[in-house]
Design an enzyme around this catalytic site. Structure first.
Site, PDB file in Angstrom:
ATOM      1  N   LYS A  49      45.814  32.710   2.232  1.00 29.24           N
ATOM      2  CA  LYS A  49      44.412  32.293   2.123  1.00 29.24           C
ATOM      3  C   LYS A  49      43.687  33.380   1.344  1.00 29.24           C
ATOM      4  O   LYS A  49      44.264  34.435   1.060  1.00 29.24           O
ATOM      5  CB  LYS A  49      43.775  32.133   3.512  1.00 29.24           C
ATOM      6  N   ARG A  50      42.415  33.116   0.960  1.00 28.46           N
ATOM      7  CA  ARG A  50      41.645  34.174   0.311  1.00 28.46           C
ATOM      8  C   ARG A  50      41.633  35.425   1.199  1.00 28.46           C
ATOM      9  O   ARG A  50      41.678  35.330   2.426  1.00 28.46           O
ATOM     10  CB  ARG A  50      40.206  33.687   0.059  1.00 28.46           C
ATOM     11  N   LYS A  64      38.795  37.061   7.813  1.00 35.15           N
ATOM     12  CA  LYS A  64      40.079  36.381   8.016  1.00 35.15           C
ATOM     13  C   LYS A  64      41.142  37.331   8.586  1.00 35.15           C
ATOM     14  O   LYS A  64      42.195  36.911   9.026  1.00 35.15           O
ATOM     15  CB  LYS A  64      40.557  35.753   6.705  1.00 35.15           C
ATOM     16  N   THR A  76      41.589  24.892   6.510  1.00 32.85           N
ATOM     17  CA  THR A  76      42.364  23.691   6.187  1.00 32.85           C
ATOM     18  C   THR A  76      43.840  24.064   6.029  1.00 32.85           C
ATOM     19  O   THR A  76      44.708  23.211   6.247  1.00 32.85           O
ATOM     20  CB  THR A  76      41.847  23.030   4.887  1.00 32.85           C
ATOM     21  N   LYS A 131      47.594  22.256   7.140  1.00 28.70           N
ATOM     22  CA  LYS A 131      48.780  22.064   6.294  1.00 28.70           C
ATOM     23  C   LYS A 131      50.015  22.652   6.962  1.00 28.70           C
ATOM     24  O   LYS A 131      51.103  22.058   6.931  1.00 28.70           O
ATOM     25  CB  LYS A 131      48.552  22.711   4.915  1.00 28.70           C
ATOM     26  N   HIS A 167      29.408  24.695   4.612  1.00 29.00           N
ATOM     27  CA  HIS A 167      30.769  25.214   4.779  1.00 29.00           C
ATOM     28  C   HIS A 167      30.839  26.626   5.325  1.00 29.00           C
ATOM     29  O   HIS A 167      31.930  27.185   5.416  1.00 29.00           O
ATOM     30  CB  HIS A 167      31.531  25.192   3.451  1.00 29.00           C
TER      31      HIS A 167
HETATM   32  C1  F55 Z   1      32.534  29.561  -2.989  1.00 25.95           C
HETATM   33  C2  F55 Z   1      31.412  30.030  -3.633  1.00 25.95           C
HETATM   34  C3  F55 Z   1      30.339  30.443  -2.896  1.00 25.95           C
HETATM   35 CL1  F55 Z   1      28.913  31.047  -3.691  1.00 25.95          CL
HETATM   36  C4  F55 Z   1      30.336  30.381  -1.518  1.00 25.95           C
HETATM   37  C5  F55 Z   1      31.456  29.904  -0.876  1.00 25.95           C
HETATM   38  C6  F55 Z   1      32.540  29.494  -1.617  1.00 25.95           C
HETATM   39  C7  F55 Z   1      33.749  28.981  -0.945  1.00 25.95           C
HETATM   40  O1  F55 Z   1      34.772  28.897  -1.592  1.00 25.95           O
HETATM   41  N1  F55 Z   1      33.676  28.650   0.360  1.00 25.95           N
HETATM   42  C8  F55 Z   1      34.706  28.136   1.080  1.00 25.95           C
HETATM   43  O2  F55 Z   1      35.800  27.922   0.583  1.00 25.95           O
HETATM   44  N2  F55 Z   1      34.457  27.827   2.359  1.00 25.95           N
HETATM   45  C9  F55 Z   1      35.478  27.236   3.180  1.00 25.95           C
HETATM   46  O3  F55 Z   1      35.339  25.824   3.161  1.00 25.95           O
HETATM   47  C10 F55 Z   1      36.438  25.200   3.792  1.00 25.95           C
HETATM   48  C11 F55 Z   1      36.268  23.704   3.627  1.00 25.95           C
HETATM   49  O4  F55 Z   1      35.223  23.246   4.425  1.00 25.95           O
HETATM   50  C12 F55 Z   1      36.531  25.605   5.255  1.00 25.95           C
HETATM   51  O5  F55 Z   1      37.685  25.047   5.790  1.00 25.95           O
HETATM   52  C13 F55 Z   1      36.573  27.127   5.384  1.00 25.95           C
HETATM   53  O6  F55 Z   1      36.498  27.505   6.734  1.00 25.95           O
HETATM   54  C14 F55 Z   1      35.421  27.739   4.615  1.00 25.95           C
HETATM   55  O7  F55 Z   1      35.518  29.145   4.635  1.00 25.95           O
END
Ligand code: F55
Length: 839
Positions: free
Chosen positions: A565-566, A571, A673, A677, A374
């Site tokens: 978003k976060r 971002k 994502t 939406k 991801h």
């Molecule tokens: C959470 C904990 C750790 Cl240690 C590392 C990453 C994450 C996390 O939340 N990653 C995350 O949300 N990644 C996102 O995944 C989405 C689904 O595939 C993507 O759409 C997005 O681009 C990506 O940042």
């Protein structure tokens, strides 16, 4: 609420059972019955929360019949099953979604109205299970919805965190974290299954022993043992009888004989060990996209993975399947590397506990797992120090060494002794201290590796996983993310859903490609008018939420420009705020300026330890404060930060957006994502060529998408030739003015120190190239403003966005996983008397 009148109702429907019937009268009776027998209340004394609980139990009763039948059929047929392993499941509230998927939303709404209750108010009472950080956790939730809707046998495995992602409050412009006590008032959606508890070992040492056949085996003598208790939540598909299971594990102390002997007479010691064990599943780590090498986190990962694999072995035993068929019974997906220790754990279970030989065990393991990546961000790649790893999982380290040794032999065989390549591929990083590389373990132990959007999957092959791609190219594939139209259109935007259904029927809810049929209405004035009216009502709704939660009054006729978003530097929420400052300055310089009125809405959480992200929140709030209070600005510009962004709070947001901000530095956002939406709900996107934006733009048409900024190639080239952010600042008066204002304390009551770290970062390193993308972004926003003035054109673009988003349903994504990766087929469920289901 009126006194219940139970007699003489349901004439002609006497056969409706109180626990399964869906007639309005039956629902009312069942609801009041649950209020009395589950909540122990008469209507006169019941709180809103009691009513919510009574309704939740009424709905749960209707799920249970499907759940039990589903389990029975899977057991009978020994169905091939997807096991989705994820440290996060960001489910959001269950009630509304279950009403939609059961197809009883309207009946329940009527039942509540007849009881003088407001369904919306009851829905608002649900505490959401926030067991995830952001995109990755929410994707897992959308996928469970699609898997059930497509009738694919599935178990979701994860952790039952006692405290999910923190609640965010904003105090004096700063984020403050509050513990998320989501279980405080009970959780009506879960059922504990202590009869299926398993033991998980930690620490200690390994030793050799001879088995009954005189063969040497390894025995792991742990330092401690923790019990895993499964809690099951039914996941119902949309208008099908399939109800799959989300199985989350809670850690408890075992009450073993040894334990008692150890602690004889030491009551406090015993309680102490109980507390320590239960700490394991206390809290979700609130970092997204940054890894932190904490022991407790590795313990969490191993704990739930071991519970899940032991549970799968129990199911195989129960169904009398030989272990050699493990990979035929289960397709196990690793949601990023958080569960990657599963590769070593399955090997351990097969080798040590079931005395299988290495070669067959390894073949089964590789055929079992698929790995989804991801992120490309280097700071997110998990690696565990050998010191920590060996102290916690000594046997797994031995197994990983063996996997590595055999793997590197194959590498030598294919490429000869190329020590550079071998060092890069090794499961052990020896560059600067020694670490286990979890992504490498996942790659070697899986038969498929996928990225989450086309660009991301290509970049994986070209950069982060290049060496693995060269070694096994056949493993690599792409599955572009998707989101469920049930939650993100039908539930969140009922008015739009009804309009679409009234024009083309409701097939689009299951087959989102069908929504294309509304294209023929894109220029129809009557349809446009209704479309516009619905958007306006959705904006009025958000305006009242904003007023309620922030005290800021916004104009529903202004352009709603939204970034939720976060909070993360890549971002680029701070690029968005630079645009806000630019608009502000333009109005100040020309007080009569006729600009398109805008409302900029932000929401999102920052990781508690991510200082710059928290400072970005403070900056947004500070700019908002100045802009919103300035009488020269009036209704032409408002900036709002909506606190505590989560699934529940996000549901009204997407339907109310005119403009969706998807402005990450090209090459950094794996997919996104939220972008999907928004576009599904008729927002136009302003975005870079990043992640799934590229595919969204291709789908909706370049003319219906506001594109700006550097491409991934530009970003790379600019870095190589030497990027000098201050040159953009010096050369651009608007940009210079905005940055100077931030630096000079214009937005911070004269405090020049507050935003200095942010300003210095932007002018010196600017790692995410805001300075380079600033002017193209401003120009593109100008285009947006112009286009918005042409109402018909905008409406047509909006309708075409929704019409062309069919590809981005998570149903399409899940079909691709089923065909390319899992090789699993639907198992339809008929409702018949339940037999022998064991989940
Ligand atoms: C959470 C904990 C750790 Cl240690 C590392 C990453 C994450 C996390 O939340 N990653 C995350 O949300 N990644 C996102 O995944 C989405 C689904 O595939 C993507 O759409 C997005 O681009 C990506 O940042």
């Amino acid at each position: 609420i009126q006194e219940p009148q139970l007699q003489g109702q349901d004439v002609g429907m006497q056969c409706e059972d109180d626990r399964t019937g869906i007639g309005v009268e039956t629902l009312k009776r069942a609801f009041l019955d649950n209020l009395f027998y589950v909540q122990g209340k008469f209507p006169a004394l019941a709180t809103k929360h009691d009513y919510y609980m009574a309704l939740a139990y009424t709905v749960r009763d209707r799920l249970l019949q499907r759940w039990v039948n589903t389990a029975a059929i899977y057991t009978q047929e020994g169905s091939r099953t997807v096991a989705y392993l994820s440290a996060e499941f960001l489910m959001g509230p269950h009630l509304g979604n279950n009403l939609i998927n059961l197809g009883i939303y309207n009946q329940v709404q009527q039942a509540m109205t007849e009881l003088k209750l407001d369904l919306k108010e009851l829905l608002a009472k649900e505490e959401e299970p926030g067991l995830g950080n952001g995109g990755l956790g929410r994707l897992a939730a959308c996928y469970l919805d699609s898997l059930a809707s497509l009738e694919i046998p599935t178990l979701g495995y994860g952790i039952r965190y006692e405290f999910g992602i923190f609640d965010q409050i904003i105090r004096n412009g700063w984020q403050v974290e509050k513990t998320d006590k989501w279980l405080r008032y009970g959780n009506p959606w879960e059922i504990a299954r202590p009869e299926w508890a398993v033991s998980v070992k930690f620490g200690g040492r390994t030793e050799a022993h001879k088995n009954a056949q005189g063969r040497y085996q390894v025995r792991w003598v742990p330092h401690k043992v923790v019990l895993g208790i499964p809690y099951d939540t039914p996941i119902l598909g949309y208008k099908v009888n399939t109800a799959n299971t989300l199985r989350l594990w809670k850690a408890e102390a075992p009450e073993s004989f040894d334990f008692e002997a150890f602690n004889r007479g030491n009551y406090y010691g015993a309680v102490d060990q109980k507390v320590t064990s239960e700490n394991l599943t206390k809290v979700l780590y609130p970092n997204d996209e940054t890894y932190e090498g904490k022991q407790l986190r590795l313990e969490q990962q191993y704990f739930f993975v071991s519970c899940a694999l032991q549970d799968m072995l129990r199911i195989m035993l129960r169904q009398k399947l030989p272990l050699e068929q493990f990979h035929e019974k289960f397709a196990v997906q690793l949601n990023d590397t958080h569960p990657a220790i599963a590769v070593a754990e399955l090997m351990r279970l097969l080798l040590d506990e079931h005395e299988m030989d290495w070669e067959p065990a390894w073949e089964i393991t590789q055929k079992t797992f698929g790995y989804t990546n991801h992120t490309l961000l280097p700071e997110a790649l998990e690696k565990w120090s050998l010191k920590l790893f060996s102290s916690l999982l000594p046997r797994h380290l031995e197994i990983i060494y063996e996997i590595n040794w055999r793997f590197l032999e194959q590498v030598r065989h294919k490429f000869g002794t190329d020590e550079g390549r071998i060092g890069r591929l090794s499961l052990i990083d020896e560059n600067d201290g020694k670490f286990v590389r979890m992504a490498h373990l996942a790659c070697v132990g899986s038969h498929r590796i996928n990225g989450v959007a086309e660009l991301h999957s290509e970049l994986l092959k070209k950069t982060t996983l290049l060496d693995f791609y060269e070694f096994f190219p056949e493993k690599f594939t792409n599955v572009t993310n998707g989101v469920t139209p049930r939650r993100w259109i039908v539930l969140s935007n009922p008015k739009l859903a009804n309009l679409i259904t009234s024009c083309i029927g409701d097939s689009w809810i299951k087959h989102l490609e069908d929504v294309q049929q509304i294209e023929t209405f894109a220029q129809d004035p009557g349809f446009q008018k209704e479309w516009q009216q619905i958007k306006r009502e959705n904006k009025v709704n958000v305006a009242s939420i904003l007023l309620d939660r922030t005290g800021v009054k916004v104009d529903p006729d202004s352009l709603f420009d939204i970034q939720v978003k976060r909070i993360h530097q890549y971002k680029r929420q701070h690029l968005n705020i630079l645009h806000a400052i630019t608009l502000y300055n333009q109005i100040k310089q020309n007080p009569n300026l006729d600009i398109t009125p805008r409302t900029l809405i932000f929401a999102g959480k920052a990781a508690p330890g991510y200082y710059i992200a928290k400072l970005i929140i403070k900056l947004i709030d500070s700019v908002a404060d100045v802009v919103n209070k300035d009488p020269d600005i009036g209704d032409r510009l408002k900036v709002v930060f909506l606190p505590d962004y989560n699934v529940k709070n996000s549901q009204p947001i997407y339907p109310a957006a005119d403009l969706s901000e998807q402005i990450s530095t090209a090459g950094k956002e794996a997919s996104g994502t939220g972008n999907m939406k928004f576009a599904m709900n008729g927002a136009l996107t302003i975005g870079t060529l990043d992640g799934a934006n590229i595919e969204i733009r291709n789908a909706v048409g370049a003319e219906n998408f506001f594109l700006f900024g550097l491409t991934t190639e530009d970003v790379g080239a600019l870095r190589l030739t030497g990027y000098r952010p201050w040159e953009y600042y010096e050369a651009n008066p608007q940009l210079k003015q905005a940055i100077d204002q931030i630096a000079s304390g214009y937005f911070s009551h004269g405090d020049r120190r507050l935003f200095k770290p942010l300003v210095d970062l932007l002018l010196d390193k600017d790692p995410f190239m805001l300075m380079a993308d600033y002017q193209p972004y401003i120009d593109c926003q100008q285009q947006v403003s112009q286009t918005y003035r042409d109402r018909d054109r905008w409406l047509q673009m909006s309708i075409l966005n929704t019409a062309r988003m069919g590809k981005f349903s998570s149903d399409r994504a899940i079909r691709e996983y089923c065909q390319q990766i899992w090789k699993v087929k639907p198992v339809p469920v008929q409702l018949a008397a339940a037999k022998t289901g064991d989940g």
